[in-house]
Design an enzyme around this catalytic site. Sequence first.
Site, PDB file in Angstrom:
ATOM      1  N   ILE A 127     134.959  58.908 -22.121  1.00  0.00           N
ATOM      2  CA  ILE A 127     135.363  57.351 -22.381  1.00  0.00           C
ATOM      3  C   ILE A 127     136.612  57.239 -22.355  1.00  0.00           C
ATOM      4  O   ILE A 127     137.447  58.162 -23.016  1.00  0.00           O
ATOM      5  CB  ILE A 127     134.530  56.790 -23.464  1.00  0.00           C
ATOM      6  CG1 ILE A 127     132.898  56.877 -23.616  1.00  0.00           C
ATOM      7  CG2 ILE A 127     135.069  55.420 -23.892  1.00  0.00           C
ATOM      8  CD1 ILE A 127     132.355  56.310 -24.732  1.00  0.00           C
ATOM      9  N   ALA A 128     137.229  56.396 -21.573  1.00  0.00           N
ATOM     10  CA  ALA A 128     138.633  56.101 -21.693  1.00  0.00           C
ATOM     11  C   ALA A 128     138.952  54.565 -21.556  1.00  0.00           C
ATOM     12  O   ALA A 128     138.314  54.072 -20.622  1.00  0.00           O
ATOM     13  CB  ALA A 128     139.437  56.936 -20.866  1.00  0.00           C
ATOM     14  N   TYR A 187     132.243  55.759 -32.326  1.00  0.00           N
ATOM     15  CA  TYR A 187     130.997  56.368 -32.394  1.00  0.00           C
ATOM     16  C   TYR A 187     130.284  56.216 -33.778  1.00  0.00           C
ATOM     17  O   TYR A 187     128.880  55.781 -33.675  1.00  0.00           O
ATOM     18  CB  TYR A 187     130.980  57.845 -31.962  1.00  0.00           C
ATOM     19  CG  TYR A 187     131.827  57.951 -30.801  1.00  0.00           C
ATOM     20  CD1 TYR A 187     131.573  57.264 -29.692  1.00  0.00           C
ATOM     21  CD2 TYR A 187     132.770  59.292 -30.724  1.00  0.00           C
ATOM     22  CE1 TYR A 187     132.232  57.436 -28.491  1.00  0.00           C
ATOM     23  CE2 TYR A 187     133.637  59.319 -29.572  1.00  0.00           C
ATOM     24  CZ  TYR A 187     133.280  58.369 -28.396  1.00  0.00           C
ATOM     25  OH  TYR A 187     134.150  58.701 -27.144  1.00  0.00           O
ATOM     26  N   ASN A 234     140.939  62.707 -33.279  1.00  0.00           N
ATOM     27  CA  ASN A 234     140.684  61.437 -32.809  1.00  0.00           C
ATOM     28  C   ASN A 234     139.745  60.545 -33.679  1.00  0.00           C
ATOM     29  O   ASN A 234     138.741  60.200 -33.412  1.00  0.00           O
ATOM     30  CB  ASN A 234     139.922  61.349 -31.280  1.00  0.00           C
ATOM     31  CG  ASN A 234     140.206  60.189 -30.684  1.00  0.00           C
ATOM     32  OD1 ASN A 234     140.515  59.291 -31.243  1.00  0.00           O
ATOM     33  ND2 ASN A 234     139.977  60.365 -29.165  1.00  0.00           N
ATOM     34  N   GLU A 284     131.083  65.081 -27.542  1.00  0.00           N
ATOM     35  CA  GLU A 284     132.134  65.947 -28.553  1.00  0.00           C
ATOM     36  C   GLU A 284     133.432  65.128 -28.620  1.00  0.00           C
ATOM     37  O   GLU A 284     133.574  64.281 -27.565  1.00  0.00           O
ATOM     38  CB  GLU A 284     132.497  67.397 -27.598  1.00  0.00           C
ATOM     39  CG  GLU A 284     131.423  68.418 -27.784  1.00  0.00           C
ATOM     40  CD  GLU A 284     130.407  68.376 -26.552  1.00  0.00           C
ATOM     41  OE1 GLU A 284     129.651  68.930 -26.736  1.00  0.00           O
ATOM     42  OE2 GLU A 284     130.709  67.522 -25.613  1.00  0.00           O
TER      43      GLU A 284
END
Length: 153
Positions: A77-78, A123, A116, A111
Amino acid sequence: MEKNNDDVIARKMTLDDLDEVMDIENKSFTTPWSRNAFITEVGKNTLAYYVVAVKDKKVVAYGGLWFVVDEGHITNIAVHPDYRGLGIGNVIVEELIRVCEERKLSRMTLEVRKSNNIAQSLYKKYGFESKGIRPGYYQDTKEDAIIMWKELR
């Protein structure tokens, strides 16, 4: 399927999105995926599903899944650096969860870098829980990864 969240739309990624996706990828990661990796994932891998978030006709984020038996594994995801902090990561996570629920998968996993904290908080907001560590998982820094899981049913 398209999902609209205010002025951000989540939809399935196409090969036409790759220029913008590669811009985000290269600005987000020290060891970015190659264009060919995305071409394979989006165009050839029948067990992969990638989405983009579009704002003002511009791809501003993306995320991907692999379908592994009855699980959805979030691959990446970015969010474009200019659009971070606006809740666009939520749109991507919500769409990936929706896709997994639609396919009646049992759980999701991912992961995330131990450092981060922003991603971990995102999440956790959606019910992912830390369940383990993969030591030295990230090749660029040898940083550990936290393994997170979410039960869907």
